[in-house]
Design an enzyme around this catalytic site. Structure first.
Site, short mmCIF file in Angstrom:
data_model
loop_
_atom_site.label_atom_id
_atom_site.label_comp_id
_atom_site.label_asym_id
_atom_site.label_seq_id
_atom_site.Cartn_x
_atom_site.Cartn_y
_atom_site.Cartn_z
N ASP A 142 0.84 -1.20 0.00
CA ASP A 142 0.00 0.00 0.00
C ASP A 142 0.87 1.25 0.00
O ASP A 142 1.73 1.42 0.87
CB ASP A 142 -0.88 -0.03 1.25
CG ASP A 142 -2.08 0.89 1.15
OD1 ASP A 142 -2.15 1.67 0.20
OD2 ASP A 142 -2.94 0.82 2.04
N ASP A 143 0.66 2.13 -0.99
CA ASP A 143 1.38 3.40 -1.07
C ASP A 143 2.89 3.20 -1.12
O ASP A 143 3.65 3.96 -0.50
CB ASP A 143 1.03 4.29 0.14
CG ASP A 143 -0.38 4.84 0.08
OD1 ASP A 143 -1.11 4.51 -0.86
OD2 ASP A 143 -0.75 5.59 1.00
N CYS A 168 -5.53 4.48 -3.70
CA CYS A 168 -5.81 3.11 -3.28
C CYS A 168 -7.06 2.51 -3.90
O CYS A 168 -6.99 1.53 -4.65
CB CYS A 168 -5.96 3.08 -1.75
SG CYS A 168 -4.81 4.08 -0.82
N ARG A 228 -7.68 -0.62 -6.66
CA ARG A 228 -8.23 -1.90 -6.21
C ARG A 228 -9.52 -2.24 -6.94
O ARG A 228 -9.83 -3.40 -7.18
CB ARG A 228 -8.42 -1.85 -4.69
CG ARG A 228 -7.10 -1.84 -3.94
CD ARG A 228 -7.24 -1.34 -2.50
NE ARG A 228 -5.93 -1.01 -1.97
CZ ARG A 228 -5.18 -1.82 -1.23
NH1 ARG A 228 -5.64 -3.02 -0.90
NH2 ARG A 228 -4.00 -1.44 -0.79
N LYS A 270 -6.48 -4.98 3.98
CA LYS A 270 -7.19 -3.78 3.54
C LYS A 270 -8.07 -4.10 2.34
O LYS A 270 -7.62 -4.67 1.35
CB LYS A 270 -6.17 -2.69 3.19
CG LYS A 270 -6.80 -1.45 2.56
CD LYS A 270 -5.77 -0.37 2.36
CE LYS A 270 -6.30 0.75 1.47
NZ LYS A 270 -5.34 1.85 1.31
N HIS A 316 -11.06 -1.54 1.39
CA HIS A 316 -11.23 -0.15 0.94
C HIS A 316 -12.17 -0.04 -0.26
O HIS A 316 -12.10 0.92 -1.03
CB HIS A 316 -9.87 0.48 0.60
CG HIS A 316 -9.91 1.99 0.63
ND1 HIS A 316 -8.97 2.77 -0.01
CD2 HIS A 316 -10.79 2.87 1.20
CE1 HIS A 316 -9.24 4.04 0.16
NE2 HIS A 316 -10.35 4.13 0.91
N HIS A 349 1.29 2.02 4.08
CA HIS A 349 0.41 3.16 4.30
C HIS A 349 0.68 3.74 5.69
O HIS A 349 0.95 2.99 6.62
CB HIS A 349 -1.05 2.70 4.19
CG HIS A 349 -2.04 3.81 4.06
ND1 HIS A 349 -2.35 4.66 5.11
CD2 HIS A 349 -2.82 4.20 3.02
CE1 HIS A 349 -3.27 5.52 4.72
NE2 HIS A 349 -3.58 5.26 3.45
N ASP A 409 -0.34 -0.59 -4.89
CA ASP A 409 -1.60 -0.05 -5.42
C ASP A 409 -1.46 1.35 -5.99
O ASP A 409 -2.32 1.80 -6.74
CB ASP A 409 -2.70 -0.09 -4.34
CG ASP A 409 -2.37 0.78 -3.12
OD1 ASP A 409 -1.23 1.28 -3.01
OD2 ASP A 409 -3.26 0.92 -2.27
N ASN A 410 -0.40 2.06 -5.64
CA ASN A 410 -0.11 3.39 -6.21
C ASN A 410 1.25 3.82 -5.69
O ASN A 410 1.89 3.10 -4.92
CB ASN A 410 -1.17 4.43 -5.84
CG ASN A 410 -1.52 4.48 -4.37
OD1 ASN A 410 -2.61 4.06 -3.97
ND2 ASN A 410 -0.61 4.96 -3.53
N LYS A 413 1.56 9.84 -5.20
CA LYS A 413 0.16 9.45 -5.13
C LYS A 413 -0.75 10.64 -5.43
O LYS A 413 -0.42 11.77 -5.11
CB LYS A 413 -0.13 8.91 -3.72
CG LYS A 413 -1.55 8.52 -3.42
CD LYS A 413 -1.66 8.01 -2.00
CE LYS A 413 -3.08 7.61 -1.65
NZ LYS A 413 -3.18 7.06 -0.28
#
Length: 579
Positions: free
Chosen positions: A37-38, A75, A79, A137, A139, A230, A343-344, A405
């Site tokens: 994540d991130d 995010c 996804r 996660k 989201h 994250h 994811d990014n 991001k």
């Protein structure tokens, strides 16, 4: 109902199974998806990092490493596309709910959760005879009907929000009144366990899920959405201490060293340069400070922030190793396709620095700000302590891209992507051509011998996945997933792009851009330093025309003039009563 092919010989594996009862052993491949994540493009060893990530690096050594793979710039939109194969503007996350503009609320495609106009990958695979598991996660919704269990995962332990504290059940920011954890269809509390840490727990639970049904003869889809990395950046202390002294030279030194390593590894061209003006923006939340302008106390504080980030990532890799070791121990690694991705790109936000949020952080965390530590940063990343790492370290994470991001820069959109599948993917292979997140679903459906749903499913109208299967590339039969004949349109929070082969037409809002369209050759210039729009007017016009048609096709709702995603988080937090 989904159609299942009776045999698969695409990759040297013959899968014979009964489509009605699955009484025979089903030899179709298992699928394991691991999502960071991130996380920036340069943050793992196989992409140029100094962070210790042997498990992820082993996946790259044994599989195919993608250097030009793109996702959404935040995010939930990513996804959404990863799980549906459909553009996020059609699938319910036209914008991330936390930063959604006032004029987008209530519009079709901006529901703020994965909507019913798409069928999720786990539902398709479950209906085709797969066991489906998810931890971490989500989201994509936190109300009944929108949770992982309702979208096809038979077993799940999910976090509904964009993130949470990693040690205790608590929101990480005042966007949220609370955090929602679901086990299957039940809203639950986190286990009361002094040893709880998010990455460890999600890994434990996933291994349990797989092991419980390993002998039933079915293949599985396992989806692990780590909260790492994250913010809040947190990790067991020994992982953080491991990086003592590593980051003492500061932000720019890390950017330079990572780019040099990427060049030595053949990940980027020897001619790639870093943006020399990156630290000169006047918009403070996105600014990379000059390291030498910091006081010794500020340097010590920032050094420990990066150590905490590295420790959190290192811990995630250790947990990934546990899953991979489990596959080996059970003798199923050779029949499991593994995807690792982010994811990014990295998140530079320093939310506690916002005066609008200061009171909330003071009330919910013991230590947040530099003055809270009294010069001793040894407990950063531990329970009761909030940490993020700011734009300086995020800039290093994004190398060779710039910015982060949310923006349509390569720093926001280009992420690590690795696929391992023994017997199909050549070990140590590398793909340098453009591929996109929507290409994953058709790849996995082809792998599983499942037809892509078209038009309807269970009697309801749906948007069909429209990506391109990557299997021919994974098999070494093609050298690119998408040619210039397969362009991609993209938009998030007012920043936009069109990808057409090696070309990228991009438009960014302030502070990164002016709103003007710029053209880059992202194979030769991933730093996006050389705008070629002026000398390629015809190509720019063609790509703009494609963008306009795409925006109409996906019912894009443009953000209003003056929109700012950081300011919008405050507006939306007040709207839902959480701040």
């Amino acid at each position: 109902m989904v159609q299942v092919k009776s045999a698969i010989t695409l990759f040297g594996v013959c899968a014979v199974f009964a489509t009605a009862t699955f009484a025979q052993v089903d030899e179709r491949p298992n699928i394991l998806i691991l999502i960071a994540d991130d996380m920036g493009f340069s943050d793992v060893g196989s992409f140029g990092s100094e962070i210790d990530t042997p498990a992820i690096d082993q996946l790259a050594e044994q599989g195919m490493l993608f250097t030009n793979f793109h996702v959404g710039a935040s995010c939930s939109p990513t996804r959404t596309m990863l799980i549906s194969g459909v553009d996020n503007h059609l699938a319910g996350l036209g914008n991330m709910a936390e930063i959604q503009a006032d004029n987008q609320f209530g519009k079709q495609g901006y529901e703020g959760h994965l909507n019913d106009k798409v069928v999720a990958l786990p539902r398709l695979l479950r209906d085709a005879g797969y066991n489906t598991y998810m931890t971490g996660k989500w989201h994509l919704g936190h109300e009944p009907g929108t949770i992982a269990y309702d979208r096809g995962f038979q077993k799940s332990f999910m976090l509904g929000e964009s993130g949470a504290d990693n040690w205790v059940e608590q929101p990480y920011a005042p966007f949220y009144k609370r955090v929602h954890y679901y086990e299957d269809d039940q809203l639950v509390k986190l286990p009361v366990d002094e040893n709880y840490f998010s990455s460890n727990f999600y890994t434990d639970r996933m291994i349990e899920y797989i092991d419980e049904s390993l002998d039933d003869g079915k293949p599985f889809l396992a989806w692990v959405g780590y909260q790492a990395v994250h913010y809040p950046h947190q990790a067991p202390k020994e992982f953080i201490d491991k990086y003592n002294g590593v980051y003492d030279d500061g932000f720019e030194a890390l950017r330079v060293s990572r780019l040099q390593k990427q060049k030595e590894m053949g990940l980027v061209s020897p001619d790639v340069e870093l943006d020399p003006d990156f630290a000169k923006t006047s918009y403070e939340p996105w600014q990379m400070p000059d390291w030498e302008s910091l006081t010794e106390e500020e340097k010590a504080f920032n050094t420990r922030r990066m150590q905490t980030y590295a420790g959190m990532l290192d811990n995630m890799d250790t947990n990934i190793s546990r899953i991979l070791d489990y596959l080996d121990e059970k003798g199923i690694a050779d029949n499991t396709l593994v995807i690792f991705m982010a994811d990014n790109g990295p998140d530079p936000n320093q939310l506690p620095l916002s005066e609008a949020y200061r009171d909330w952080y003071k009330a919910n965390y013991d230590k947040v700000y530099i003055e809270d530590f009294d010069g001793d940063y040894s407990d950063m990343g531990q329970k009761g302590v909030y940490a993020d790492y700011g734009p300086g370290w995020a800039a290093a994470s994004a190398v060779p891209g710039s910015y982060y991001k949310t923006f349509s820069t390569e720093g926001g959109l280009r992420v690590p992507f690795i696929v391992r599948f023994p017997g199909t993917v050549e070990p140590g292979s590398q793909m340098d051509k453009f591929a996109y997140v929507r290409d994953v679903v058709p790849t996995l459906l082809e792998l599983a011998g499942v037809d892509v749903p078209e038009g309807t499913y269970d009697g309801r109208e749906i948007y069909s996945p429209d990506g391109i299967s990557m299997l021919p590339v994974l098999q070494g039969k093609q050298d690119t997933v998408r040619t210039e004949e397969h362009p991609v349109g993209y938009e998030l929070a007012g920043s936009s792009a069109v990808f057409k082969g090696r070309w990228k037409l991009v438009q960014n809002l302030a502070p990164k851009g002016t709103g003007a369209w710029e053209l880059y050759d992202i194979e030769a210039d991933p730093s996006e330093l050389h705008d070629l729009a002026g000398e390629n007017g015809k190509l720019v016009a063609e790509m703009q025309m494609f963008y306009d048609q795409w925006a109409d096709d996906v019912n894009l709702v443009p953000v209003p003039e003056g929109y700012n995603p950081l300011e919008q988080t405050v507006i939306n937090a007040k709207r839902n009563g959480s701040h």
